[in-house]
Design a protein around this motif. Structure first.
Motif, PDB file in Angstrom:
ATOM      1  N   LEU A  49      -2.382  -6.702  17.533  1.00 56.08           N
ATOM      2  CA  LEU A  49      -1.530  -6.304  16.401  1.00 56.08           C
ATOM      3  C   LEU A  49      -0.097  -6.781  16.609  1.00 56.08           C
ATOM      4  CD1 LEU A  49      -2.843  -2.695  15.612  1.00 56.08           C
ATOM      5  CD2 LEU A  49      -3.759  -4.921  14.925  1.00 56.08           C
ATOM      6  N   GLN A 105       5.128  -2.219  13.554  1.00 57.76           N
ATOM      7  CA  GLN A 105       3.860  -2.907  13.817  1.00 57.76           C
ATOM      8  C   GLN A 105       3.083  -3.113  12.520  1.00 57.76           C
ATOM      9  OE1 GLN A 105       0.408  -0.801  15.783  1.00 57.76           O
ATOM     10  NE2 GLN A 105       0.775  -2.387  17.323  1.00 57.76           N
ATOM     11  N   SER A 113      -0.894  -9.357  11.948  1.00 54.37           N
ATOM     12  CA  SER A 113      -1.895  -8.749  12.833  1.00 54.37           C
ATOM     13  C   SER A 113      -3.275  -9.332  12.612  1.00 54.37           C
ATOM     14  CB  SER A 113      -1.943  -7.232  12.620  1.00 54.37           C
ATOM     15  OG  SER A 113      -0.846  -6.639  13.257  1.00 54.37           O
TER      16      SER A 113
END
Ligand code: PG9
Length: 622
Positions: A49, A105, A113
Motif C-alpha cells: 500500500l 495511505q 496502492s
C-alpha cells in the motif's frame, strides 16, 4: 565569407543532443523542516500500500497521525513548501505545527496502492471471504510504521473524515496495540440507514456520481455527464435512478450491480453496518466520534456508533462531539455555516484547544488540562459549546409530542380531530434546493440550512407553526417524527422538517428576518414502515403510522421565534422519486409506475401526528 568572431562561433556546450530532462531530479532540501518519504508498505498477503510519510526534522520521538484514504494520499500534500505546515492540506496544518509525523495511505486498489478495490470493503466474514480487510490493513500498516519510522515514539493516532472516518472505525474492530487514540470524523457507518447511500430506504441519487468517480478507474474518475445545468431537469428526464445509471454505463460497475440488487435493508446492509459490529468488538482505544450538526453527507454515523457503544457499556472510552459544521468542516475553517456566523473559528479552536491536546495526552503522555466530557455538543442558538456528562442515548429519553393542529397550527395541546391533504405528483417533485440546482458545489454543503420559505407556498408542502414563543424552548436529543397518514397510493415517502422561524425582522442581521432555518430533517420511505428488511405495500386510503428518528440537536428556540414543522413527500433530486405505486424495486420503476397520490395527514383523535421533542424543561407553551 563572413569572418568568424568569438561571439558568433558555435561551441560544443551550446549543443544538447540528449534530453533537457535529467534522468533523476532531486530538490535540495537542506532548508526543509521535514523529510517526505513515499513507501510501499507490505500487507500480510503481500499486497503493498502506497503511503506518504511527512516526518518533522529534529529530535525525534514524535507521535504519528495516520489517515487511510480512497482519495489519493499524495493529494494531502498540497505544495512543496519547505515548511511542513504549509506543505499539507488544511486538515493537517495544526497537527504539523504540533510536531506530529503525518501519514496518508492509499487504501487497497486505489491510486498508488496495489490490490483490488471494494467499496467500503465489508469486514472479513460472510460478505468478505478473503483474509484481509481494512481492519487488518490498518493493523499491518501501524505495525510497519512503529517498526520502521525511527523518528516516531511508537504511538499512533488515527483520524479521517467520511470514508476516511470509516477506515478509522474499521481499524477499531481489532486495533494494533500501538493505536492509542482515534477520531472518526463524520464516519460512514451505515450506508442504508442514514449515511451516504440511503436514508431510511430513500435513495440519495445525487451520489451516483460518486460511483463513477470512485470506481470507473483506479485513480480519479469523472462524474456522470450532464445534459442540463439544472440537476432537477437531469434527474427528472432520466426517469428512475436505475434508468439514469444504466444509461451511463453503470452495468460495468460490480458495486452498482450488488447495490441495485439490494434496495432493502437485507443481510447485505445489515452485515456491514458498523454500529452493529463495533459493540461486538469494542476496543479500549480512547475514541472521539465527531460530526457536524448539519452534516449533509454522514449525519447518521458518528452518533449511532457512539450510542451503540455507550448502550453496550463502552461509554468510558468513547466520546461524542457535534460541532456547528457541514460535512468534514472540522478540517477547514469554521467561522460560519450557511447563514449562521459564529463568534470565532469553531473548527480551529476545537482542533487546537480540545482535539490535539487530547491526542497529545494519549500519544505523548502530556497531562489533560480538563478531561474530555462524555459529550460536547455545540449550542448554535447560544453560540457556545455545551458539555454533558449524561447525554442520553436515544430511546432512554422522555419525549413530548408537539402535535399538528387545526388551521396549520402546532402545539402541545391534544388536537381536535381533523386532517389536511395535499397532492404529491412525481412529475413535479419538491426541490431540496431552489432551482437551478447545480451538481454538488458550495450550495450542496449547506443545503440543510436553506431558508425553507422557498417551498412554503407549494400546495404539496404542508407547514404547521406554533404561535410566537413567549419563552425559550430547549431541545437536547433526537426528535422523532410520528406521522399518521393516509394515501391514495400504495407507496410513498415522508419528509419531516423541524424548523426555527426567526422573527420577521432582525436589526442586527437583516438577512435573518423571517428566516426558516431547518434544525433537523429527514426522509422516510413508506414501504419500510413495518420492517426495513421486508418492505410492504401501503394499503391505499388506510391510516398508517410513519415513525422515524430525526437528527440529534442541542438547540434553543428563542422567545420571539416560532417552531414550524413542514411535511412533504419528496426532496428532489437529492432523493429519487417514489412512484407512489408499489413496485418490487424503486430503482427500476418504469415511467408508467409513477402516479399522483393524495396524502392526508391525520390530527386525531386515534391517530395524532406529531414530532416528539426531547424537551429539556417541561413545556408550558406553545
Ligand atoms: N460521504 C463520502 C462517502 C463516504 C463513504 C462512502 C461513500 C461516500 C465521503 O465524503 O467520503
Amino acid at each position: 565569407a563572413t569572418p568568424q568572431t568569438a561571439s558568433s562561433r558555435v561551441t560544443p556546450d551550446m549543443i544538447q543532443t540528449g534530453s533537457d530532462i535529467p534522468a533523476h531530479w532531486t530538490t535540495p532540501q537542506g532548508n526543509y523542516d521535514y523529510v517526505k518519504r513515499e513507501v510501499m508498505i507490505p500487507m500480510r498477503d503481500g499486497v503493498r500500500l502506497h503511503t506518504v510519510i511527512m516526518i518533522p526534522k529534529g529530535a525525534g520521538n514524535h507521535p504519528m497521525l495516520l489517515e487511510r484514504t480512497p482519495y489519493n494520499a499524495s493529494g494531502f500534500v498540497t505544495s512543496n513548501s519547505p515548511h511542513l505546515a504549509d506543505a499539507v492540506w488544511s486538515g493537517g496544518k495544526d497537527w504539523a505545527k504540533a510536531g506530529y509525523i503525518l501519514v496518508w495511505q492509499d487504501i487497497r486498489g486505489k491510486y498508488g496502492s496495489e490490490g483490488k478495490y471494494i467499496m467500503t470493503r465489508p469486514p472479513m466474514g460472510p460478505l468478505n471471504p478473503t483474509k484481509t480487510d481494512d481492519t487488518t490493513d490498518a493493523w499491518d500498516t501501524i505495525d510497519w510504521l512503529v517498526k520502521n519510522i525511527k523518528a516516531g515514539n511508537g504511538k499512533v493516532g488515527m483520524i479521517g473524515s467520511s470514508y476516511d472516518g470509516w477506515t478509522v472505525a474499521m481499524a477499531l474492530l481489532h486495533p494494533h496495540p500501538a493505536l492509542k487514540v482515534a477520531a472518526p470524523e463524520s464516519p460512514m457507518i451505515d450506508g442504508w440507514m442514514g449515511d451516504d447511500w440511503y436514508h431510511y430506504g430513500a435513495l440519495r441519487q445525487v451520489n451516483l456520481d460518486y460511483f463513477t468517480e470512485q470506481m470507473s478507474v483506479k485513480g480519479s474518475g469523472e462524474t456522470i455527464p450532464r445534459e442540463n445545468q439544472d440537476d432537477y431537469s437531469n434527474f427528472l428526464e432520466a426517469g428512475s435512478a436505475g434508468a439514469l445509471a444504466e444509461a451511463h454505463g453503470f452495468g460495468q460497475l460490480p458495486w452498482w450491480n450488488r447495490f441495485s440488487a439490494h434496495p432493502a435493508y437485507d443481510a447485505f446492509w445489515q452485515l456491514q453496518a458498523l454500529d452493529k459490529l463495533l459493540p461486538q468488538h469494542a476496543s479500549d482505544v480512547p475514541t472521539m466520534w465527531l460530526q457536524g450538526l448539519w452534516d449533509q453527507e454522514d449525519m447518521y454515523g458518528a452518533i449511532h456508533a457512539w450510542e451503540a457503544l455507550t448502550a453496550a457499556g463502552h461509554g468510558a472510552n468513547n466520546h461524542l462531539v457535534m460541532g456547528p459544521w457541514f460535512h468534514s468542516q472540522i478540517n477547514r475553517d469554521g467561522w460560519s455555516l450557511g447563514p449562521l456566523k459564529w463568534p470565532g473559528n469553531t473548527t480551529a479552536q476545537f482542533r487546537r484547544q480540545v482535539m490535539i491536546p487530547w491526542f497529545d495526552h494519549y500519544l505523548r503522555g502530556t497531562p489533560e488540562a480538563t478531561s474530555l466530557p462524555q459529550a460536547m455538543i455545540y449550542n448554535p442558538s447560544e453560540q457556545r459549546w455545551d458539555s454533558f456528562s449524561n447525554w442520553k442515548v436515544a430511546g432512554q429519553q422522555a419525549l413530548t409530542p408537539l402535535y399538528l393542529q387545526a388551521a396549520h397550527g402546532l402545539g402541545f395541546q391534544v388536537p381536535a380531530a381533523g386532517g389536511d391533504s395535499y397532492v404529491s405528483d412525481p412529475a413535479n417533485p419538491v426541490p431540496y434546493l431552489s432551482r437551478p440546482i447545480p451538481q454538488k458545489n458550495d450550495r450542496w454543503r449547506t443545503w440543510l440550512l436553506q431558508d425553507q420559505r422557498f417551498v412554503e407556498n407549494r400546495g404539496d408542502v404542508l407547514s404547521y407553526t406554533t404561535p410566537v414563543l413567549a419563552s425559550a424552548v430547549t431541545l437536547q436529543g433526537a426528535p422523532i417524527a410520528d406521522i399518521f397518514a393516509r394515501t391514495t397510493g400504495t407507496d410513498g415517502d415522508f419528509v419531516v422538517k423541524l424548523i426555527d422561524v426567526y422573527p420577521g425582522s432582525d436589526a442586527d442581521d437583516p438577512a435573518m428576518g423571517g428566516y426558516e432555518l431547518p434544525i433537523s430533517l429527514d426522509i422516510f420511505r413508506g414501504r419500510y414502515r413495518k420492517s426495513f428488511a421486508d418492505p410492504s405495500a401501503i394499503p391505499a386510503n388506510e391510516v398508517q403510522e410513519y415513525k422515524f428518528r430525526l437528527p440529534t440537536v442541542n438547540y434553543v428556540f428563542k422567545p420571539g421565534h416560532r417552531i414550524m414543522v413542514q411535511i412533504q413527500s419528496s426532496l428532489f433530486p437529492l432523493y429519487d422519486r417514489n412512484p407512489q405505486r408499489y413496485v418490487p424495486n424503486i430503482l427500476f420503476a418504469k415511467p408508467g409506475d409513477y402516479q399522483k397520490a393524495t396524502v392526508t395527514l391525520e390530527h386525531g383523535p386515534q391517530a395524532r401526528s406529531a414530532v416528539l421533542l426531547p424537551l429539556v424543561a417541561p413545556a408550558s407553551q406553545p
